[in-house]
Enzyme design. Structure first.
Site, mmCIF file in Angstrom:
data_model
loop_
_atom_site.group_PDB
_atom_site.id
_atom_site.type_symbol
_atom_site.label_atom_id
_atom_site.label_comp_id
_atom_site.label_asym_id
_atom_site.label_seq_id
_atom_site.Cartn_x
_atom_site.Cartn_y
_atom_site.Cartn_z
ATOM 1 N N LYS A 75 0.850 -1.195 0.000
ATOM 2 C CA LYS A 75 0.000 0.000 0.000
ATOM 3 C C LYS A 75 0.887 1.247 0.000
ATOM 4 O O LYS A 75 1.903 1.288 0.709
ATOM 5 C CB LYS A 75 -0.884 -0.036 1.253
ATOM 6 C CG LYS A 75 -1.918 1.075 1.346
ATOM 7 C CD LYS A 75 -2.796 0.868 2.591
ATOM 8 C CE LYS A 75 -3.840 1.943 2.763
ATOM 9 N NZ LYS A 75 -4.683 1.736 3.953
ATOM 10 N N SER A 150 -9.572 1.948 3.066
ATOM 11 C CA SER A 150 -8.730 2.665 2.149
ATOM 12 C C SER A 150 -7.736 1.797 1.384
ATOM 13 O O SER A 150 -7.183 2.224 0.382
ATOM 14 C CB SER A 150 -7.951 3.725 2.924
ATOM 15 O OG SER A 150 -7.086 3.117 3.870
ATOM 16 N N SER A 174 -9.604 -0.519 7.231
ATOM 17 C CA SER A 174 -9.086 -0.396 5.866
ATOM 18 C C SER A 174 -8.413 -1.626 5.275
ATOM 19 O O SER A 174 -8.102 -1.634 4.087
ATOM 20 C CB SER A 174 -8.116 0.772 5.775
ATOM 21 O OG SER A 174 -8.844 1.962 5.699
#
Ligand code: GLN
Length: 483
Positions: A75, A150, A174
């Site tokens: 990420k 996210s 997330s």
């Protein structure tokens, strides 16, 4: 499915070189990524150098590290040395991390291969990956829909087969919410289990790094590699790291699972999600687990509590982006004050600004007691509910999200509805508990549904064991989405 054991089989039997496997992944990324926008960048040179190293080890029959040759995506709010680490924000669009996060460093030293960075909601604030400066990521099961957030890019890249596993971060859900929307496995470890060194801070008392994978055993392997004490992160626990793989197949006959009553009664819970998760409960019962209903009266207060604490901590953490030390600086400003405020106004998107304003307000003198301190008190009550529950049961069970993946644009201008997507995930962050999302079915549109198991502090092995037995028995995801 490209899970670890099938890839490892190929590598160890010298059926394919790691270099060939990596090249196949990059070809697939070239073909598919334009359709889903999961990656913000790829790191082919680094990957090839790592692959060559592993190929040599294999050729020379030397010790093979545990994740040898497994392609992993990271990420883009996790620092990777020499590679842009943007948080999907204009503020950090050109920020090249000068050091490697502990979690990713551990992956590479275990033989993992770094494929690239994945898209996220700006600064990990969101539930749909729609607020990224790189544009929205699409859900591989239906490209008109969001992948969740996210860590939407991480979940979508695993679901689409564009990596063998991905790393995400979870402040309020997330990792688990996008895993649920994309039909993959997502694990948020106990607070402090994994070092946060190199994770760009959002809300420091809630943030944790964890894996998003095709299978529960892959998640156990990654967790084992990235866990453990780190002198760079004082909140990282100095507790032994068990071999999470060794308990995976234990029979679950003696396990007590508590169904959190309040979640299933919530009016926002979609009936199809409820039905599917309850049939998951029946599966656990058939597998021999003892099922009881548990009351957690403060569970549904999690969302209100989280949306005071997380923005408060975010407002403090994001104060460092002042146009001087890091990232974007607005060029046209006559003095320092205006330069800073213009840099922040242009560099941050609307949702990030909203959180900074809410947090600054909640922390300001006069309001601190009414909002921030009150929220901390409710946080303790939520933790107390969990402590009481774990006197009676080993694991708690809820749906991961109230709904399946929603359409792009549905909530982007309606933050309160967007926040409700985190209803069932935030309590585990507030209490610092480990929690995993696993696929348990599909809705009538063919969209995956996720079931969440929450464990007591440092009891990742219990939730992984139950999740693994469920996964093997249920065989939910037989095929990947077709793109
Ligand atoms: N969706 C939640 C939020 O917007 C959680 C984000 C996260 O876990 N990083 O804050």
């Amino acid at each position: 499915m490209m899970n670890f054991s099938s890839l490892r089989q190929k590598i160890i039997t010298k059926n394919a070189s790691v270099k060939e496997i990596i090249n196949d992944f990059f070809s697939k990324i070239e073909l598919i990524n334009p359709k889903i926008n999961a990656y913000t960048c790829t790191t082919r040179e680094i990957a090839e150098a790592q692959a060559n190293k592993i190929d040599k080890i294999i050729q020379n029959d030397e010790y093979i590290p545990p994740l040898a040759g497994l392609p992993i995506a990271i990420k883009d709010n996790i620092c990777t040395k020499g590679v842009v680490t943007s948080c999907s924000s204009k503020m950090l669009k050109h920020f090249i991390a000068p050091y490697e996060s502990t979690a990713s460093r551990k992956l590479w030293s275990s033989g993992g291969i770094f494929l690239g960075k994945t898209n996220l909601d700006e600064f990990a604030m969101g539930s749909s990956t729609e607020t990224s400066i790189f544009g929205v990521t699409s859900n591989p099961w239906d490209t008109n829909r969001v992948p969740g957030g996210s860590s939407g890019g991480s979940a979508a890249s695993v679901a689409a087969g564009l990596c063998a596993a991905a790393i995400g971060s979870d402040t309020g859900g997330s990792i688990r919410q996008p895993a649920s929307f994309c039909g993959v496995v997502g694990l948020k470890p106990t607070y402090g289990r994994v070092s946060r060194w190199g994770l760009i801070a959002f809300a420091s008392s809630l943030d944790q790094i964890g894996p998003i994978t095709n299978t529960v055993s892959d998640a156990a392997e990654i967790l084992y590699s990235i866990s453990g004490k780190d002198s760079y992160d004082s909140t990282c626990l100095d507790k032994p790291v068990p071999n999470y793989l060794s308990d995976l197949n234990k029979p679950i006959k003696a396990i007590k699972i508590g169904i959190i009553k309040e979640c299933f009664e919530h009016p926002g819970l979609n009936p199809e999600v409820k039905e599917s998760v309850l049939s998951g409960v029946e599966r656990f019962r058939a597998l021999g687990a003892h099922i009881t209903e548990i009351e957690c009266p403060r569970f549904n207060d999690g969302i209100a509590t989280y949306y005071v604490i997380a923005p408060s901590e975010a407002s403090a953490n994001l104060a460092r982006y002042d146009g001087v030390k890091y990232g974007y600086r607005s060029a046209e400003a006559p003095n320092l004050l205006e330069m800073t405020s213009k840099s922040r106004a242009d560099g941050f998107g609307i949702e990030v600004q909203r959180r900074i304003l809410i947090g600054t307000y909640a922390l300001s003198a006069g309001y601190n007691d009414a909002y921030y301190k009150k929220a901390q008190k409710v946080r303790t009550l939520i933790r107390n509910d969990f402590d009481k529950a774990f006197e009676k049961v080993d694991i708690l069970l809820t749906p991961t999200c109230p709904t399946t993946a929603f359409l792009k644009g549905d909530f982007v201008n309606d933050p309160l509805s967007m926040y409700l997507s985190d209803l069932l995930t935030v309590p585990a962050n507030l209490a610092g508990l480990p929690a995993i999302s696993i696929p348990c079915g599909f809705d009538k549109n063919g969209l995956p549904i996720g079931l969440q198991l929450i464990g007591n502090v440092l009891e990742e092995n219990k939730i992984l064991n139950a999740a693994n037995i469920f996964e093997i028995d249920a065989q939910i995801i037989k095929n990947k989405p077709l793109l």
